[in-house]
Design a protein around this motif. Structure first.
Motif, PDB file in Angstrom:
ATOM      1  N   LYS A  93       0.823  -1.202   0.000  1.00 38.90           N
ATOM      2  CA  LYS A  93       0.000   0.000   0.000  1.00 38.90           C
ATOM      3  C   LYS A  93       0.860   1.256   0.000  1.00 38.90           C
ATOM      4  O   LYS A  93       1.961   1.282   0.555  1.00 38.90           O
ATOM      5  N   ARG A  94       0.322   2.322  -0.595  1.00 40.53           N
ATOM      6  CA  ARG A  94       1.061   3.572  -0.724  1.00 40.53           C
ATOM      7  C   ARG A  94       1.441   4.135   0.651  1.00 40.53           C
ATOM      8  O   ARG A  94       2.566   4.587   0.860  1.00 40.53           O
ATOM      9  N   ASP A  95       0.479   4.110   1.606  1.00 40.99           N
ATOM     10  CA  ASP A  95       0.790   4.690   2.903  1.00 40.99           C
ATOM     11  C   ASP A  95       1.838   3.862   3.651  1.00 40.99           C
ATOM     12  O   ASP A  95       2.635   4.399   4.428  1.00 40.99           O
ATOM     13  N   THR A  96       1.889   2.549   3.380  1.00 37.13           N
ATOM     14  CA  THR A  96       2.926   1.706   3.983  1.00 37.13           C
ATOM     15  C   THR A  96       4.286   2.049   3.404  1.00 37.13           C
ATOM     16  O   THR A  96       5.289   2.132   4.128  1.00 37.13           O
ATOM     17  N   LEU A  97       4.329   2.282   2.099  1.00 35.87           N
ATOM     18  CA  LEU A  97       5.579   2.671   1.456  1.00 35.87           C
ATOM     19  C   LEU A  97       6.088   4.000   1.983  1.00 35.87           C
ATOM     20  O   LEU A  97       7.278   4.168   2.268  1.00 35.87           O
ATOM     21  N   LEU A  98       5.178   4.966   2.119  1.00 33.09           N
ATOM     22  CA  LEU A  98       5.569   6.281   2.634  1.00 33.09           C
ATOM     23  C   LEU A  98       6.066   6.176   4.069  1.00 33.09           C
ATOM     24  O   LEU A  98       7.043   6.840   4.454  1.00 33.09           O
ATOM     25  N   ALA A  99       5.400   5.319   4.855  1.00 33.67           N
ATOM     26  CA  ALA A  99       5.844   5.113   6.238  1.00 33.67           C
ATOM     27  C   ALA A  99       7.230   4.472   6.266  1.00 33.67           C
ATOM     28  O   ALA A  99       8.095   4.859   7.070  1.00 33.67           O
ATOM     29  N   ALA A 100       7.462   3.502   5.381  1.00 34.18           N
ATOM     30  CA  ALA A 100       8.764   2.843   5.328  1.00 34.18           C
ATOM     31  C   ALA A 100       9.866   3.824   4.940  1.00 34.18           C
ATOM     32  O   ALA A 100      10.975   3.792   5.498  1.00 34.18           O
ATOM     33  N   ALA A 101       9.565   4.709   3.991  1.00 29.92           N
ATOM     34  CA  ALA A 101      10.561   5.705   3.581  1.00 29.92           C
ATOM     35  C   ALA A 101      10.919   6.636   4.734  1.00 29.92           C
ATOM     36  O   ALA A 101      12.085   6.999   4.933  1.00 29.92           O
ATOM     37  N   ALA A 102       9.893   7.019   5.516  1.00 36.20           N
ATOM     38  CA  ALA A 102      10.143   7.889   6.666  1.00 36.20           C
ATOM     39  C   ALA A 102      10.959   7.169   7.741  1.00 36.20           C
ATOM     40  O   ALA A 102      11.882   7.751   8.351  1.00 36.20           O
TER      41      ALA A 102
END
Length: 284
Positions: free
Chosen positions: A229-238
């Motif tokens: 999921k997009r929000d999981t990817l963004l969280a992982a990047a952070a």
């Protein structure tokens, strides 16, 4: 089959594929540098899992007359087919788990960052050992243990937070401590193993993932979830930037390279077979 498709797609996007040759070219240079430590010239060397031809760029007539380039992906083999090299080149489509070489027929086998994708690594090592002539050489590099640990931990933490579960997003790598026992089981002797860490800095996690895809090094584990999921990817990047980020805002990616040089025939003398004592030698 999954890995072959990934490698095919990588080779078809020629521009992107060439832009990410930097890592495998660098490791190939280090591999050939180790090959130069062995004061021997070979008529033919097998480059197993050669990709688009990273090793051949550093091979010359002082090392061998001919390089047999072998890869499961015909498209990767053919990507740079019009390039001229210092040695004769023959390209063959070969599955690393089904080697076509007869027993005692090959002088040397080298492999650059390919064997970490082999499902039956012990079986492949046994086939390599059997194909080598007496006193033949096996020299390989492969991604090992801590490769991409920053990416792996960041994705795991993000999935636990957002999806209450973890999927294998980064393919597992062999522990370098296990390689010696695998080589011994395959019948190799006088093995030596060492490790290099290559750290590459990227602007963000997304550039790292893009480069891995262009290299044909994306996750190939069948049990992985098909989507992230997009929000999981963004969280992982952070998380990646927070836990591992550099002071200049970039993020590091660690590639741990295990080296496995081996000469397959010579064996140590049996214990107690010495004809002169160490004391006598020191007194001379």
């Amino acid at each position: 089959m999954t890995k072959k498709l990934q490698r095919d797609r990588s080779a078809l996007d020629i521009e992107s594929s060439k832009q990410v040759d930097y890592l495998k070219d660098e490791v190939a240079y280090r591999l050939v540098d180790r090959l130069l430590d062995i004061k021997r010239k070979y008529d033919t060397i097998v480059d197993l899992g050669c990709g688009c031809g990273h090793v051949v760029k550093h091979i010359d007539q002082d090392i061998t007359k001919k390089l047999l380039m072998c890869d499961m992906s015909e498209k990767m083999l053919e990507r740079d087919k019009n390039m001229k090299f210092d040695v004769e080149v023959e390209r063959i489509v070969v599955d690393e788990e089904l080697l076509p070489f007869a027993e005692n027929s090959v002088e040397a086998v080298i492999s650059n960052l390919s064997l970490h994708w082999v499902n039956d690594l012990p079986g492949t090592m046994i086939q390599i050992q059997r194909s080598l002539k007496p006193d033949g050489l096996f020299l390989a590099s492969m991604f090992s243990g801590d490769t991409l640990f920053e990416l792996r931990t960041s994705l795991q933490l993000a999935e636990l937070e957002r999806e209450q579960g973890v999927s294998p997003r980064v393919s597992p790598m062999i522990d370098i401590r296990d390689v010696g026992s695998l080589l011994a089981r395959a019948g190799f002797t006088l093995t030596t193993i060492d490790v290099d860490d290559i750290i590459v800095n990227y602007p963000t996690m997304f550039e790292l993932i893009k480069d891995l895809k262009a290299m044909g090094e994306s996750n190939a584990v069948l049990a992985r979830r098909p989507f992230l999921k997009r929000d999981t990817l963004l969280a992982a990047a952070a998380i990646y930037k927070d836990l591992h980020g550099n002071s200049d805002g970039t993020i590091p990616a660690t590639f741990q390279i295990g080296w496995k040089p081996d000469v397959s025939q010579s064996k140590p003398k049996p214990r107690g077979s010495a004809t002169m004592s160490l004391k006598d030698m020191l007194e001379k």
